[in-house]
Design a protein around this motif. Structure first.
Motif, PDB file in Angstrom:
ATOM      1  N   LEU A  32       0.821  -1.207   0.000  1.00 56.99           N
ATOM      2  CA  LEU A  32       0.000   0.000   0.000  1.00 56.99           C
ATOM      3  C   LEU A  32       0.855   1.259   0.000  1.00 56.99           C
ATOM      4  N   THR A  33       0.258   2.346  -0.507  1.00 59.99           N
ATOM      5  CA  THR A  33       0.933   3.643  -0.558  1.00 59.99           C
ATOM      6  C   THR A  33       0.163   4.643   0.271  1.00 59.99           C
ATOM      7  N   ALA A  34       0.882   5.377   1.113  1.00 58.83           N
ATOM      8  CA  ALA A  34       0.275   6.416   1.951  1.00 58.83           C
ATOM      9  C   ALA A  34       0.841   7.770   1.562  1.00 58.83           C
ATOM     10  N   LEU A  81      -1.971  13.209  -5.537  1.00 56.40           N
ATOM     11  CA  LEU A  81      -3.089  12.268  -5.584  1.00 56.40           C
ATOM     12  C   LEU A  81      -3.593  12.072  -7.010  1.00 56.40           C
ATOM     13  N   ARG A  82      -3.569  13.136  -7.783  1.00 59.16           N
ATOM     14  CA  ARG A  82      -4.061  13.062  -9.165  1.00 59.16           C
ATOM     15  C   ARG A  82      -3.021  12.482 -10.116  1.00 59.16           C
ATOM     16  N   ALA A  83      -1.770  12.386  -9.645  1.00 58.62           N
ATOM     17  CA  ALA A  83      -0.700  11.907 -10.519  1.00 58.62           C
ATOM     18  C   ALA A  83      -0.404  10.423 -10.337  1.00 58.62           C
ATOM     19  N   GLN A  84      -0.781   9.839  -9.196  1.00 56.53           N
ATOM     20  CA  GLN A  84      -0.443   8.445  -8.935  1.00 56.53           C
ATOM     21  C   GLN A  84      -1.419   7.835  -7.933  1.00 56.53           C
ATOM     22  N   ARG A  85      -1.407   6.529  -7.859  1.00 59.94           N
ATOM     23  CA  ARG A  85      -2.315   5.853  -6.943  1.00 59.94           C
ATOM     24  C   ARG A  85      -1.838   6.004  -5.501  1.00 59.94           C
ATOM     25  N   VAL A  86      -2.778   6.328  -4.624  1.00 59.82           N
ATOM     26  CA  VAL A  86      -2.533   6.407  -3.187  1.00 59.82           C
ATOM     27  C   VAL A  86      -3.661   5.650  -2.497  1.00 59.82           C
ATOM     28  N   ASP A  87      -3.326   4.851  -1.474  1.00 59.52           N
ATOM     29  CA  ASP A  87      -4.326   4.024  -0.794  1.00 59.52           C
ATOM     30  C   ASP A  87      -4.946   4.697   0.415  1.00 59.52           C
ATOM     31  N   VAL A  88      -4.238   5.653   1.018  1.00 56.75           N
ATOM     32  CA  VAL A  88      -4.796   6.390   2.147  1.00 56.75           C
ATOM     33  C   VAL A  88      -4.096   7.743   2.248  1.00 56.75           C
ATOM     34  N   LEU A  89      -4.870   8.765   2.610  1.00 60.93           N
ATOM     35  CA  LEU A  89      -4.336  10.107   2.801  1.00 60.93           C
ATOM     36  C   LEU A  89      -4.415  10.463   4.270  1.00 60.93           C
TER      37      LEU A  89
END
Length: 537
Positions: A6-8, A46-54
């Motif tokens: 996952l990516t945060a 956020l609009r440039a790459q996938r993120v799983d949680v902010l």
């Protein structure tokens, strides 16, 4: 839960907080941790790459956390992203704002890694990962779920956790007994065991630690705490028999919240600990309160969704039955007009029910307009016809006109037919209620770009509410008025990239509400029209 795939994204304007939080996430095994120093930078990532949680701080320059949240919820590609708001905010009204904007979770500062991990696991394992609002349940909530006391019990605070560290068994036992009746107490005879407890799933809220211990002494133990991101914020009180200034100075350099000697009377030590833990418990209570507020908001929306669903079913049934009656050959012709009005009224009610969910999104900035051509002339005509029947007792002349030559197609708006119907239904109803008996309510469609629609009635708005005419809960001395008609009209106009205004002519004793709506793009291509810019909403 495994975070290794996952990516945060951590958004915080303070470099230290960004670094500490990012290191805590990496220590949990997150595959990728991105950082941003403000909301605008976070939104670009956020609009440039996938993120799983902010994870976003509330107060940031350029774009704050609440503004970022609204932008995320208003973006179709990001609307389902779990958002954890990190805050030290204590104003409940502002917390209500962020809940209304669709936050997935709230985390009160300061926090440690174990609290953060638990919060993220909860966030990613619930329905909030799929949508900012919980999915409808297959059953109605039972009494325990809707009872305020039952809900509050879900967020009961655990006792504060104290870790006592001392190599002397007698001292360890005495200090532990001093606090065991009021707090959850753990004991460690040396530094390495203390670090193990601090790394556990239930870390202490406060560490009471001796300085002089064999092996790893108190200073070295606390230095390890401070050098480890997910343990760095655990508060420490040194309890020692060494009263030298150098020892006290070293303890304070390591960030101790207090420094007491072993000669300190037990009552004083209890009071010092209680004074500090009172702040810890207040923070926990704040976190618990915010969790309860968020859960209550979700439950309330769930109940509203189910209520709308039930109403839609009943109203759809009424519409269907009326349509069947209207096509029955045995139905006397004199009843046909009445049946048609019943059908139109039921359809309006159905439209209002459908609109309820959209209004909430519009208010919180999360509505996404699906632009379509709208036959605005037909919308106005249908509303006027129903209004004539509804206000028959006032003997009003309710007329709709358009400055278009006979036989020529009426101009179309560019927006949403349901929103337009509710917008003008509110305004025409308001005009009919305000108009004196046997007077005229005039609805005029102007063939301009943008389209201009005027609703005129005799009588003027009282001077003391003219400046707040479109504000929430403002009424014109109507006993049954909610003060939401003109307020919702303004929201619906702005949601369709239009505008609205009200003017009173005291000399003519007349009020005019004017709505501007974008003209259908296809009609603009066919026929150039004078450009009258829409006023800023």
């Amino acid at each position: 839960m495994m975070f290794d795939k996952l990516t945060a994204l951590v958004a915080d304007d303070q470099e230290l907080m960004r670094s500490v939080t990012a290191n805590q996430l990496r220590g949990m095994g997150w595959s990728k941790v991105l950082t941003a120093k403000n909301g605008a930078e976070a939104l670009r990532q956020l609009r440039a790459q996938r993120v799983d949680v902010l994870l976003t701080d509330w107060n940031m320059p350029v774009m704050g956390g609440l503004e970022l949240l609204r932008a995320v919820r208003g973006d179709a590609k990001l609307a389902r992203l779990p958002v954890l708001m990190v805050t030290s905010e204590v104003e409940r009204s502002r917390i209500q704002d962020v809940i209304a904007a669709g936050v997935s979770g709230l985390l009160v500062k300061p926090f440690n890694a174990s609290v953060l991990r638990a919060r993220l696991e909860r966030l990613l394992s619930t329905d909030t990962k799929a949508t900012p609002k919980p999915a409808p349940r297959t059953r109605r909530p039972d009494a325990a779920e809707t009872d305020p006391d039952a809900l509050e019990s879900q967020f009961m605070l655990p006792a504060s956790h104290i870790l006592v560290v001392d190599d002397n068994p007698t001292t360890l036992t005495l200090i532990s007994r001093l606090f065991k009746d009021d707090y959850d107490v753990s004991a460690a005879p040396e530094g390495r065991e203390a670090l193990r407890i601090c790394r556990s799933q239930h870390p202490p809220d406060l560490v009471l630690i001796d300085v002089q211990m064999p092996g790893m002494d108190g200073f070295e133990t606390v230095a390890h705490l401070r050098d480890t991101p997910h343990m760095a914020n655990i508060p420490v009180i040194f309890v020692t028999s060494d009263t030298s200034d150098s020892t006290r100075r070293r303890g304070m350099e390591l960030g101790a919240v207090d420094f007491v000697t072993k000669a300190t009377p037990p009552r004083e030590l209890r009071q010092r600990v209680a004074n500090f833990l009172r702040f810890v418990e207040l923070r926990k209570q704040l976190q618990s309160d915010y969790d309860a507020m968020l859960e209550n908001a979700r439950l309330r929306e769930e109940v509203e969704n189910m209520t709308r669903h039930d109403l839609k079913g009943s109203l759809s049934g009424i519409v269907g039955m009326v349509r069947n009656l209207a096509t029955d050959d045995d139905m006397p012709p004199r009843y046909m007009d009445k049946l048609r009005l019943v059908q139109e009224t039921a359809e309006q009610a159905l439209t209002s029910v459908n609109l309820g969910g959209d209004m909430y999104k519009i208010e919180t900035g999360r509505y996404k307009l699906d632009v379509q051509p709208v036959r605005i002339g037909d919308v106005l005509r249908r509303i006027v016809e129903v209004s004539r029947a509804s206000f028959a007792e006032k003997d009003l002349s309710i007329v709709v006109d358009a400055d278009v030559p006979v036989g020529q197609e009426l101009p179309q708006a560019q927006g949403d037919a349901t929103l337009c119907h509710s917008l003008f239904q509110n305004l025409i109803k308001n005009a009919c209620e305000a108009a004196p008996r046997k007077s005229k309510v005039h609805v005029i469609l102007k063939d301009e770009n943008p389209l201009r629609i005027l609703i005129q009635n005799k009588g003027v708005v009282p001077r003391d509410i003219r400046d707040v005419f479109f504000d929430k809960f403002v009424t014109q001395s109507k006993s049954s008025g909610s003060g939401l008609g003109t307020y919702s009209a303004r929201l619906l106009a702005v949601a369709q990239h239009g505008s609205i205004d009200m003017a009173c002519d005291d000399a003519l004793n007349e009020t005019t509400v004017t709505v501007w709506l974008p003209r259908c793009a296809l009609q603009l291509a066919d026929k150039p029209v004078a450009d009258n810019s829409v006023p800023n909403p």
